[in-house]
Scaffold this motif. Structure first.
Motif, PDB file in Angstrom:
ATOM      1  N   ALA A  13       0.827  -1.218   0.000  1.00 25.29           N
ATOM      2  CA  ALA A  13       0.000   0.000   0.000  1.00 25.29           C
ATOM      3  C   ALA A  13       0.857   1.261   0.000  1.00 25.29           C
ATOM      4  N   GLY A  14       0.538   2.181  -0.878  1.00 29.35           N
ATOM      5  CA  GLY A  14       1.211   3.479  -0.894  1.00 29.35           C
ATOM      6  C   GLY A  14       2.515   3.494  -1.662  1.00 29.35           C
ATOM      7  N   ALA A  15       2.836   2.392  -2.342  1.00 29.58           N
ATOM      8  CA  ALA A  15       4.083   2.343  -3.116  1.00 29.58           C
ATOM      9  C   ALA A  15       3.980   3.181  -4.393  1.00 29.58           C
ATOM     10  N   GLY A  16       2.738   3.543  -4.765  1.00 31.55           N
ATOM     11  CA  GLY A  16       2.526   4.366  -5.957  1.00 31.55           C
ATOM     12  C   GLY A  16       1.955   3.591  -7.129  1.00 31.55           C
ATOM     13  N   LYS A  17       1.468   2.378  -6.877  1.00 28.62           N
ATOM     14  CA  LYS A  17       0.985   1.513  -7.958  1.00 28.62           C
ATOM     15  C   LYS A  17      -0.099   2.177  -8.817  1.00 28.62           C
ATOM     16  N   SER A  18      -1.165   2.668  -8.163  1.00 27.52           N
ATOM     17  CA  SER A  18      -2.285   3.196  -8.956  1.00 27.52           C
ATOM     18  C   SER A  18      -1.889   4.445  -9.727  1.00 27.52           C
ATOM     19  N   THR A  19      -1.213   5.373  -9.040  1.00 23.97           N
ATOM     20  CA  THR A  19      -0.833   6.624  -9.704  1.00 23.97           C
ATOM     21  C   THR A  19       0.072   6.339 -10.904  1.00 23.97           C
ATOM     22  N   VAL A  20       1.074   5.506 -10.682  1.00 29.50           N
ATOM     23  CA  VAL A  20       2.045   5.211 -11.731  1.00 29.50           C
ATOM     24  C   VAL A  20       1.399   4.364 -12.846  1.00 29.50           C
ATOM     25  N   ARG A 159       2.978   9.822   2.164  1.00 24.54           N
ATOM     26  CA  ARG A 159       2.208  10.022   0.923  1.00 24.54           C
ATOM     27  C   ARG A 159       0.716   9.972   1.193  1.00 24.54           C
ATOM     28  N   ARG A 160       0.292   8.975   1.991  1.00 18.09           N
ATOM     29  CA  ARG A 160      -1.133   8.837   2.309  1.00 18.09           C
ATOM     30  C   ARG A 160      -1.639  10.050   3.090  1.00 18.09           C
ATOM     31  N   LEU A 161      -0.797  10.541   4.034  1.00 20.98           N
ATOM     32  CA  LEU A 161      -1.181  11.713   4.830  1.00 20.98           C
ATOM     33  C   LEU A 161      -1.419  12.902   3.896  1.00 20.98           C
ATOM     34  N   ARG A 162      -0.498  13.073   2.943  1.00 19.90           N
ATOM     35  CA  ARG A 162      -0.649  14.165   1.963  1.00 19.90           C
ATOM     36  C   ARG A 162      -1.963  14.013   1.191  1.00 19.90           C
ATOM     37  N   ASP A 163      -2.295  12.770   0.792  1.00 15.95           N
ATOM     38  CA  ASP A 163      -3.550  12.528   0.058  1.00 15.95           C
ATOM     39  C   ASP A 163      -4.760  12.933   0.909  1.00 15.95           C
ATOM     40  N   PHE A 164      -4.748  12.534   2.194  1.00 15.17           N
ATOM     41  CA  PHE A 164      -5.877  12.872   3.079  1.00 15.17           C
ATOM     42  C   PHE A 164      -5.976  14.385   3.263  1.00 15.17           C
TER      43      PHE A 164
END
Ligand code: CDP
Ligand code: CDP
Length: 230
Positions: A13-20, A159-164
């Protein structure tokens, strides 16, 4: 080959899979498949129907009988649009309730069987960037390109904190996110059926300190290099 190429992207989780994966698919004109969204949708349905999380029979029936539909997000920054049994769950599958229960549902073998079958049906003709935990190891073991994305727990929680925060949610702490991510990592990598694991032929990219654009370029370069070998 009787199908177009497949790019498999796995990692925690949060490795950047979806964005990339979205960026890579857009650059190469391939379809993006978010398999995590499917496990999230089934989890949403289980909670919505009030089924107990350990009622594996009822959940198996639900997973094999449900209709999941996916469509691209509004733009490159938006997550996929998701429907399950015609409920629009695009937003609801990102809730804390779904996030904290999805690993328990995804560990059930009947759920995995049903969703993997659907993923393989969608992937029959190739032309796909598929992202999840078991894509290179199990769903598409013959994918031309296999990527394993990683980053430290601290970096992934930041990264997740930034997203929230971008969504205006400020009631979540970095410590809580680190704890949640570490717990999901542990559940996903220790489960019996298709655990999160790097396929032997996957290329590992550690994304600490790399931008989305840099990671995307690495994958596109590797894809082009691999394709010239076929
Ligand atoms: O985006 P994030 O990394 O938070 O998670 P996700 O990709 O949406 O996946 C949510 C959960 O679904 C994961 O924590 C896994 O438990 C499960 N999953 C899985 O088991 N197999 C996949 N191919 C994709 C997701
Ligand atoms: O799908 P997964 O859970 O692996 O991660 P994600 O949702 O694609 O990425 C989580 C956040 O990290 C997003 O806001 C990305 O823009 C960001 N990210 C980043 O800052 N640097 C990267 N190299 C990759 C992702």
């Amino acid at each position: 080959r009787d199908r177009q190429a497949i790019i498999a992207i796995d990692g925690p989780a949060g490795a950047g899979k979806s964005t990339v994966a979205r960026q890579v698919a857009a650059k190469l004109g391939l379809v993006y498949l978010d398999t995590g969204a499917m496990y999230r949708a089934v989890t949403w349905l289980v909670l919505h129907e009030g089924i107990a999380l350990d009622d594996e029979c009822a959940i198996a029936e639900l997973a094999s009988g449900c209709v999941i539909e996916l469509a691209p997000g509004q733009d490159l920054q938006s997550p996929v649009q998701v429907w399950i049994n015609h409920h629009d769950v695009t937003q609801a599958i990102r809730s804390i309730a779904v996030t904290s229960n999805v690993s328990a549902i995804a560990a059930q073998s009947a759920v995995r069987q049903a969703l993997v079958k659907q993923q393989q049906r969608w992937g029959k003709k190739g032309g796909l960037v598929a992202e999840g935990r078991d894509i290179g190891s199990h769903v598409f073991p013959d994918a031309e390109v296999k990527i394993f994305l990683t980053a430290s727990v601290q970096e992934r929680a930041r990264r997740r904190l930034r997203d929230f925060q971008k969504q205006g949610q400020s009631d979540i702490s970095l410590e809580q996110l680190e704890k949640d991510i570490a717990e999901r990592d542990w559940k996903d990598s220790t489960r019996k059926v298709s655990p999160l694991k790097k396929a032997p032929d996957a290329v590992e990219i550690s994304t600490d300190g790399l931008s989305v654009t840099e990671v995307t370029e690495k994958i596109v370069d590797y894809y082009q290099q691999r394709l010239s070998q076929f």
